[in-house]
Design a protein around this motif. Sequence first.
Motif, PDB file in Angstrom:
ATOM      1  N   ASP A 174      96.262 -54.533  70.221  1.00 14.51           N
ATOM      2  CA  ASP A 174      97.235 -54.832  71.275  1.00 14.51           C
ATOM      3  C   ASP A 174      96.630 -54.435  72.613  1.00 14.51           C
ATOM      4  N   SER A 175      96.638 -55.343  73.567  1.00 11.42           N
ATOM      5  CA  SER A 175      96.055 -55.045  74.870  1.00 11.42           C
ATOM      6  C   SER A 175      96.732 -53.861  75.540  1.00 11.42           C
ATOM      7  N   ALA A 176      98.007 -53.641  75.228  1.00 10.90           N
ATOM      8  CA  ALA A 176      98.731 -52.517  75.815  1.00 10.90           C
ATOM      9  C   ALA A 176      98.204 -51.183  75.303  1.00 10.90           C
ATOM     10  N   ASP A 177      97.561 -51.188  74.143  1.00  8.30           N
ATOM     11  CA  ASP A 177      97.047 -49.961  73.538  1.00  8.30           C
ATOM     12  C   ASP A 177      95.529 -49.852  73.671  1.00  8.30           C
ATOM     13  N   ALA A 178      94.907 -50.909  74.184  1.00  6.64           N
ATOM     14  CA  ALA A 178      93.443 -50.959  74.225  1.00  6.64           C
ATOM     15  C   ALA A 178      92.836 -49.842  75.059  1.00  6.64           C
ATOM     16  N   GLY A 179      93.418 -49.563  76.214  1.00  3.07           N
ATOM     17  CA  GLY A 179      92.867 -48.523  77.070  1.00  3.07           C
ATOM     18  C   GLY A 179      92.788 -47.184  76.365  1.00  3.07           C
ATOM     19  N   ARG A 180      93.867 -46.800  75.694  1.00  4.03           N
ATOM     20  CA  ARG A 180      93.899 -45.520  74.983  1.00  4.03           C
ATOM     21  C   ARG A 180      92.855 -45.480  73.879  1.00  4.03           C
ATOM     22  N   VAL A 183      89.231 -45.294  75.429  1.00  2.00           N
ATOM     23  CA  VAL A 183      88.938 -43.980  75.996  1.00  2.00           C
ATOM     24  C   VAL A 183      88.718 -42.951  74.889  1.00  2.00           C
ATOM     25  N   ALA A 184      89.589 -42.937  73.883  1.00  2.00           N
ATOM     26  CA  ALA A 184      89.453 -41.974  72.789  1.00  2.00           C
ATOM     27  C   ALA A 184      88.146 -42.177  72.041  1.00  2.00           C
ATOM     28  N   THR A 185      87.780 -43.442  71.803  1.00  2.00           N
ATOM     29  CA  THR A 185      86.550 -43.745  71.065  1.00  2.00           C
ATOM     30  C   THR A 185      85.316 -43.324  71.848  1.00  2.00           C
ATOM     31  N   VAL A 186      85.251 -43.712  73.113  1.00  3.09           N
ATOM     32  CA  VAL A 186      84.067 -43.401  73.927  1.00  3.09           C
ATOM     33  C   VAL A 186      83.943 -41.902  74.173  1.00  3.09           C
ATOM     34  N   GLN A 187      85.063 -41.244  74.460  1.00  2.00           N
ATOM     35  CA  GLN A 187      84.992 -39.799  74.688  1.00  2.00           C
ATOM     36  C   GLN A 187      84.493 -39.071  73.449  1.00  2.00           C
ATOM     37  N   ALA A 188      84.880 -39.535  72.269  1.00  3.83           N
ATOM     38  CA  ALA A 188      84.404 -38.920  71.028  1.00  3.83           C
ATOM     39  C   ALA A 188      82.907 -39.159  70.844  1.00  3.83           C
ATOM     40  N   ILE A 189      82.431 -40.326  71.257  1.00  2.00           N
ATOM     41  CA  ILE A 189      81.016 -40.666  71.106  1.00  2.00           C
ATOM     42  C   ILE A 189      80.132 -39.809  72.008  1.00  2.00           C
TER      43      ILE A 189
END
Length: 202
Positions: A174-180, A183-189
């Motif tokens: 969902d595009s409405a949830d994409a930002g979250r 961000v969570a994925t990249v910050q974890a990486i």
Amino acid sequence: MSADTARPRRRADAERSIARIVTAARATLSTDPHATVDDIVKAAGVGRMTLYGHFRTRQELVEAALADALRAGEETLAHVDLTGDARDALTRLLESSWSLVAESAALVEAAQGVLPAGRMRELHAAPAERLNELIERGRRQGVFRTDLPVFWLINTVHYVLHGAAEEIRAGRLDSADAGRVIVATVQAIVAVPVGTGGTASA
């Protein structure tokens, strides 16, 4: 009308025609990366001769459309506050850039089909350099991992952004949830691995 007056008017007309064609190309290729020149001609409301008078090949037109999209994106990203803690700055950058990537995903796909890899890197140089500087600063601050090469982290961030765009188009994200999610994925990486202190060199 004098010749001197006519020439500036013709130049202005040509610039408006080019802008109209590039705008149509951006919109058309963003919907369908395989759109033809005829599709773009129809969307622009111009004749084929007019289009070919400005762009000799579809490749030139695709490059112009991508360059225009990237310039527009740069105008947005240039105003993102990247000061302070690198982790917070990265979140702000991702929140501002992911929608731009999603909007241009099909356009990038079209460009990858006709432009050399070297030219694609040149066109994306500015956003890549911005992310490079941010990751380097985060490593100096001790908040981003140093056990992996910076170029690998940058490429991985790009893979996540483009992957999210594909998932949105496929209807799985969902595009409405994409930002979250991004961000969570990249910050974890990029985060320092637990127990390492982030001191390993790369």
